[in-house]
Write a protein that holds these residues in place. Structure first.
Motif, mmCIF file in Angstrom:
data_model
loop_
_atom_site.group_PDB
_atom_site.id
_atom_site.type_symbol
_atom_site.label_atom_id
_atom_site.label_comp_id
_atom_site.label_asym_id
_atom_site.label_seq_id
_atom_site.Cartn_x
_atom_site.Cartn_y
_atom_site.Cartn_z
ATOM 1 N N GLU A 26 2.611 -51.925 20.209
ATOM 2 C CA GLU A 26 1.973 -50.639 20.469
ATOM 3 C C GLU A 26 0.675 -50.564 19.674
ATOM 4 O OE1 GLU A 26 3.779 -49.889 16.530
ATOM 5 O OE2 GLU A 26 4.443 -51.011 18.267
ATOM 6 N N LEU A 60 1.678 -42.689 25.553
ATOM 7 C CA LEU A 60 2.241 -41.520 24.889
ATOM 8 C C LEU A 60 1.128 -40.728 24.224
ATOM 9 C CD1 LEU A 60 5.338 -43.228 23.226
ATOM 10 C CD2 LEU A 60 5.399 -41.577 25.111
ATOM 11 N N GLU A 84 10.668 -36.382 12.887
ATOM 12 C CA GLU A 84 9.350 -36.993 13.053
ATOM 13 C C GLU A 84 8.259 -35.954 12.779
ATOM 14 O OE1 GLU A 84 8.997 -40.187 13.652
ATOM 15 O OE2 GLU A 84 11.111 -40.570 14.025
ATOM 16 N N CYS A 88 5.921 -36.994 21.173
ATOM 17 C CA CYS A 88 5.086 -37.667 22.163
ATOM 18 C C CYS A 88 5.328 -37.115 23.557
ATOM 19 C CB CYS A 88 5.368 -39.166 22.160
ATOM 20 S SG CYS A 88 4.873 -39.983 20.638
ATOM 21 N N VAL A 126 8.960 -37.194 25.400
ATOM 22 C CA VAL A 126 9.796 -38.392 25.311
ATOM 23 C C VAL A 126 10.524 -38.354 23.971
ATOM 24 C CG1 VAL A 126 9.807 -40.925 25.275
ATOM 25 C CG2 VAL A 126 8.193 -39.694 26.757
ATOM 26 N N PRO A 128 12.172 -39.508 20.575
ATOM 27 C CA PRO A 128 11.722 -40.581 19.671
ATOM 28 C C PRO A 128 12.426 -41.914 19.894
ATOM 29 C CG PRO A 128 11.920 -38.534 18.460
ATOM 30 C CD PRO A 128 12.482 -38.281 19.847
ATOM 31 N N ASP A 130 13.265 -43.186 22.557
ATOM 32 C CA ASP A 130 12.807 -43.773 23.819
ATOM 33 C C ASP A 130 11.326 -44.159 23.822
ATOM 34 O OD1 ASP A 130 15.323 -43.505 25.000
ATOM 35 O OD2 ASP A 130 14.901 -41.461 25.675
ATOM 36 N N TRP A 131 10.611 -43.960 22.728
ATOM 37 C CA TRP A 131 9.171 -44.223 22.700
ATOM 38 C C TRP A 131 8.840 -45.646 23.128
ATOM 39 C CZ3 TRP A 131 7.604 -41.657 17.390
ATOM 40 C CH2 TRP A 131 7.707 -40.261 17.523
ATOM 41 N N TRP A 134 9.617 -46.400 26.764
ATOM 42 C CA TRP A 134 8.602 -45.797 27.635
ATOM 43 C C TRP A 134 7.356 -46.676 27.667
ATOM 44 C CZ3 TRP A 134 8.073 -42.543 31.444
ATOM 45 C CH2 TRP A 134 6.783 -42.148 31.806
#
Length: 170
Positions: A26, A60, A84, A88, A126, A128, A130-131, A134
């Protein structure tokens, strides 16, 4: 969705920090909020329905809250209850060309239980966990964009800015 009145959408047409997957990891990238439109009546497309969007370049959008403003008054501000420091919003991005910069559009979903009293649809958050799925396209998008259970969002009511309304009600 009423674009002009959605607080989360106040940055349409501006640069925003998003996370993309570069094929290996990322990374953050500054993208223009709004995809180019082929319709001469529509300048740019800031939102896409998740159920019908082509999600081939997921990204995101980093956010702290989103909300709704009507006629200059805040109806609500929503934030995800999480450990968090941000959450996102699901989006898709497109590389730029000669006439348009690298850009993205946020995705919308039917309102989650916490937000249904305020709107029919809103931006897709979304979870966290699943970031990375995704960003990497590891699972079907609509599986990742499932509704959050009731109690997942903190909904802040507006602060009364105009004392005249309070005094007039007395």
């Amino acid at each position: 969705m009423d674009i002009e009145n959605d607080e989360a959408l106040s940055g349409i047409g501006k640069q925003h920090r998003v996370m993309i997957w570069d094929g290996h990891q990322e990374r953050e990238k500054e993208l223009h909020w709004g995809l180019p439109s082929r319709d001469p009546e529509v300048f740019q497309i800031p939102l896409l329905k998740s159920e019908t969007a082509i999600i081939d370049r997921p990204c995101l959008l980093l956010a702290n809250e989103f909300g709704l403003v009507k006629r200059g008054k805040t109806i609500y501000a929503a934030s995800l209850i999480s450990d968090e420091p941000f959450f996102c919003i699901a989006a898709v991005w497109r590389p730029g060309g000669r006439d348009w910069p690298d850009s993205f559009a946020a995705l919308t979903v039917p309102a989650y239980d916490d937000l249904a009293p305020h709107k029919d649809r809103h931006v897709a958050v979304v979870a966290p966990d699943d970031w990375f799925d995704w960003l990497m396209g590891a699972r079907p998008p609509l599986d990742i964009l499932r509704p959050f259970p009731k109690g997942s969002f903190s909904i802040m009511p507006p602060i009364q800015q105009n004392f005249d309304e309070l005094l007039g009600a007395a």
